[in-house]
Enzyme design. Sequence first.
Site, PDB file in Angstrom:
ATOM      1  N   ASN A  15      10.925   1.768   6.649  1.00 50.22           N
ATOM      2  CA  ASN A  15      12.112   0.912   6.592  1.00 50.22           C
ATOM      3  C   ASN A  15      13.130   1.412   7.635  1.00 50.22           C
ATOM      4  OD1 ASN A  15      14.806   0.130   5.848  1.00 50.22           O
ATOM      5  ND2 ASN A  15      13.996  -0.610   3.900  1.00 50.22           N
ATOM      6  N   HIS A  18      18.366   1.816   8.363  1.00 51.46           N
ATOM      7  CA  HIS A  18      19.469   2.745   8.617  1.00 51.46           C
ATOM      8  C   HIS A  18      19.557   3.209  10.068  1.00 51.46           C
ATOM      9  CE1 HIS A  18      20.752   2.204   4.658  1.00 51.46           C
ATOM     10  NE2 HIS A  18      19.564   2.520   4.176  1.00 51.46           N
ATOM     11  N   HIS A  51      15.501  -5.095   5.892  1.00 50.97           N
ATOM     12  CA  HIS A  51      16.235  -5.895   4.898  1.00 50.97           C
ATOM     13  C   HIS A  51      17.409  -6.574   5.592  1.00 50.97           C
ATOM     14  CE1 HIS A  51      18.507  -5.767   0.747  1.00 50.97           C
ATOM     15  NE2 HIS A  51      18.450  -6.989   1.252  1.00 50.97           N
ATOM     16  N   ARG A  53      20.435  -8.182   4.976  1.00 46.38           N
ATOM     17  CA  ARG A  53      21.357  -8.410   3.852  1.00 46.38           C
ATOM     18  C   ARG A  53      22.269  -9.585   4.160  1.00 46.38           C
ATOM     19  NH1 ARG A  53      21.519  -3.709   0.138  1.00 46.38           N
ATOM     20  NH2 ARG A  53      23.153  -4.860  -0.910  1.00 46.38           N
ATOM     21  N   ARG A  57      25.082  -5.916   6.962  1.00 44.21           N
ATOM     22  CA  ARG A  57      25.706  -4.599   7.173  1.00 44.21           C
ATOM     23  C   ARG A  57      24.835  -3.680   8.035  1.00 44.21           C
ATOM     24  NH1 ARG A  57      25.381  -2.106   1.118  1.00 44.21           N
ATOM     25  NH2 ARG A  57      26.409  -4.053   0.655  1.00 44.21           N
ATOM     26  N   HIS A  58      23.516  -3.917   8.058  1.00 38.72           N
ATOM     27  CA  HIS A  58      22.689  -3.107   8.979  1.00 38.72           C
ATOM     28  C   HIS A  58      21.829  -4.022   9.853  1.00 38.72           C
ATOM     29  CE1 HIS A  58      20.132  -3.339   5.420  1.00 38.72           C
ATOM     30  NE2 HIS A  58      20.764  -2.369   4.779  1.00 38.72           N
ATOM     31  N   GLU A  78      12.568  -7.963   3.849  1.00 39.48           N
ATOM     32  CA  GLU A  78      13.235  -7.903   2.539  1.00 39.48           C
ATOM     33  C   GLU A  78      14.426  -8.830   2.545  1.00 39.48           C
ATOM     34  OE1 GLU A  78      14.526  -4.023   1.472  1.00 39.48           O
ATOM     35  OE2 GLU A  78      12.516  -3.201   1.473  1.00 39.48           O
ATOM     36  N   THR A 108      23.453   0.409  -2.019  1.00 37.51           N
ATOM     37  CA  THR A 108      22.044   0.171  -1.728  1.00 37.51           C
ATOM     38  C   THR A 108      21.490  -0.690  -2.860  1.00 37.51           C
ATOM     39  OG1 THR A 108      19.916   1.236  -1.291  1.00 37.51           O
ATOM     40  CG2 THR A 108      21.357   2.348  -2.862  1.00 37.51           C
ATOM     41  N   THR A 109      20.215  -1.065  -2.753  1.00 35.59           N
ATOM     42  CA  THR A 109      19.620  -1.939  -3.779  1.00 35.59           C
ATOM     43  C   THR A 109      19.465  -1.137  -5.067  1.00 35.59           C
ATOM     44  OG1 THR A 109      18.428  -2.943  -1.944  1.00 35.59           O
ATOM     45  CG2 THR A 109      17.748  -3.582  -4.153  1.00 35.59           C
ATOM     46  N   GLU A 159       6.648  -4.621  -6.043  1.00 33.41           N
ATOM     47  CA  GLU A 159       7.071  -3.306  -5.546  1.00 33.41           C
ATOM     48  C   GLU A 159       7.902  -2.668  -6.648  1.00 33.41           C
ATOM     49  OE1 GLU A 159       8.350  -2.875  -1.508  1.00 33.41           O
ATOM     50  OE2 GLU A 159       9.607  -1.144  -2.005  1.00 33.41           O
ATOM     51  N   HIS A 202      11.914   3.263  -2.729  1.00 35.98           N
ATOM     52  CA  HIS A 202      13.350   3.513  -2.900  1.00 35.98           C
ATOM     53  C   HIS A 202      13.605   4.972  -3.238  1.00 35.98           C
ATOM     54  CE1 HIS A 202      17.346   1.677  -2.858  1.00 35.98           C
ATOM     55  NE2 HIS A 202      17.653   2.788  -3.475  1.00 35.98           N
ATOM     56  N   GLY A 203      14.253   5.644  -2.300  1.00 31.90           N
ATOM     57  CA  GLY A 203      14.691   7.009  -2.528  1.00 31.90           C
ATOM     58  C   GLY A 203      13.610   8.064  -2.360  1.00 31.90           C
ATOM     59  N   HIS A 225      15.462   5.573   4.156  1.00 29.91           N
ATOM     60  CA  HIS A 225      16.674   6.369   4.325  1.00 29.91           C
ATOM     61  C   HIS A 225      16.355   7.840   4.583  1.00 29.91           C
ATOM     62  CE1 HIS A 225      20.253   8.620   2.899  1.00 29.91           C
ATOM     63  NE2 HIS A 225      20.877   7.683   3.599  1.00 29.91           N
TER      64      HIS A 225
HETATM   65  N1  PXP Z   1      11.804  -0.889  -0.894  1.00 32.31           N
HETATM   66  C1  PXP Z   1      12.807  -1.742  -1.138  1.00 32.31           C
HETATM   67  C2  PXP Z   1      12.487  -3.039  -1.792  1.00 32.31           C
HETATM   68  C3  PXP Z   1      14.120  -1.455  -0.737  1.00 32.31           C
HETATM   69  O1  PXP Z   1      15.117  -2.333  -0.981  1.00 32.31           O
HETATM   70  C4  PXP Z   1      14.379  -0.247  -0.061  1.00 32.31           C
HETATM   71  C5  PXP Z   1      15.756   0.073   0.398  1.00 32.31           C
HETATM   72  O2  PXP Z   1      16.203  -0.894   1.264  1.00 32.31           O
HETATM   73  C6  PXP Z   1      13.294   0.604   0.185  1.00 32.31           C
HETATM   74  C7  PXP Z   1      12.030   0.281  -0.262  1.00 32.31           C
HETATM   75  C8  PXP Z   1      13.459   1.896   0.936  1.00 32.31           C
HETATM   76  O3  PXP Z   1      14.293   2.746   0.239  1.00 32.31           O
HETATM   77  P1  PXP Z   1      14.828   4.063   0.941  1.00 32.31           P
HETATM   78  O4  PXP Z   1      15.588   3.617   2.153  1.00 32.31           O
HETATM   79  O5  PXP Z   1      15.673   4.697  -0.103  1.00 32.31           O
HETATM   80  O6  PXP Z   1      13.616   4.884   1.298  1.00 32.31           O
END
Ligand code: PXP
Length: 265
Positions: A15, A18, A51, A53, A57-58, A78, A108-109, A159, A202-203, A225
């Site tokens: 992703n 950022h 993504h 948005r 924002r990004h 996304e 964030t989401t 997901e 995510h994370g 991220h």
């Molecule tokens: N998957 C989805 C659906 C997300 O919305 C995000 C964050 O935009 C990610 C994965 C990636 O998350 P991270 O940037 O925390 O690794």
Amino acid sequence: MSRTDTAGRLRLGVNIDHVATVRNARGGDVPDPLRAARLAEAAGADGITAHLREDRRHISDADIEALSAALTVPLNFEMAATDEMQAIALRYKPHAVCIVPEKREERTTEGGLEVAQDENRLTHFIAPLRDAGCRVSIFIAADARQIEAAHRIGAAVVELHTGAYCDAHAEGRFEDRDAELDRLREMSTFAHSLGLEVHAGHGLTYDTVKPVAAFPEMIELNIGHFLVGEAIFVGLDPAIRKMRHLMDSARADAAPENTAPGGQS
Ligand code: PXP
């Protein structure tokens, strides 16, 4: 899908949101998310996730246009379930569309999509995307009710949101972390049993990726991220290669031939 189908190489979606966050902090063109995407491809990413948005924002509309034109690996687009985003997806017809919840005030989401309470609208919303050939993925909490609803609306992929698991790890709440991991594992199996392809994200970090990568039903992890942050110190290429290596070694350690002597499972 049989176990053999899912036992192949786990896909890494990088992703690049950022990279755009850093660019937008100053305006202008650098750092360029497309350059990051190309580096990610070379470092072993199986796909690029971005993504768009609603508040831009990004990632920008121009980024999506450039990524659509130039990528050699699949784009996972996304987006929120809005008419504006649907029109953009139908213009570019990315390989995959991941529907995510979106709140303007969030950093964030924060959670998964509430599918169960919005089934009728979402069924109609994703139909044209499916007809256009996009693989539709729904970003949800690891919750049986949401998984069943995602299945009923006709999604190909779910997901699973790994944020609660990763937060618990980062905050040292290890019992909660293990409970979240158990939930993710169970729900991966459940989603797979319904015929859904299972992704997660995510994370995720180097410290949290391996247990999730080891789930036999897991097909793809989307990670952003942490990788962009790590790239500040070591560069994007080594940061991605290390994540790729951890995912591959988790999968190899979990392979049936490594758990049962003689290759019997
Ligand atoms: N998957 C989805 C659906 C997300 O919305 C995000 C964050 O935009 C990610 C994965 C990636 O998350 P991270 O940037 O925390 O690794």
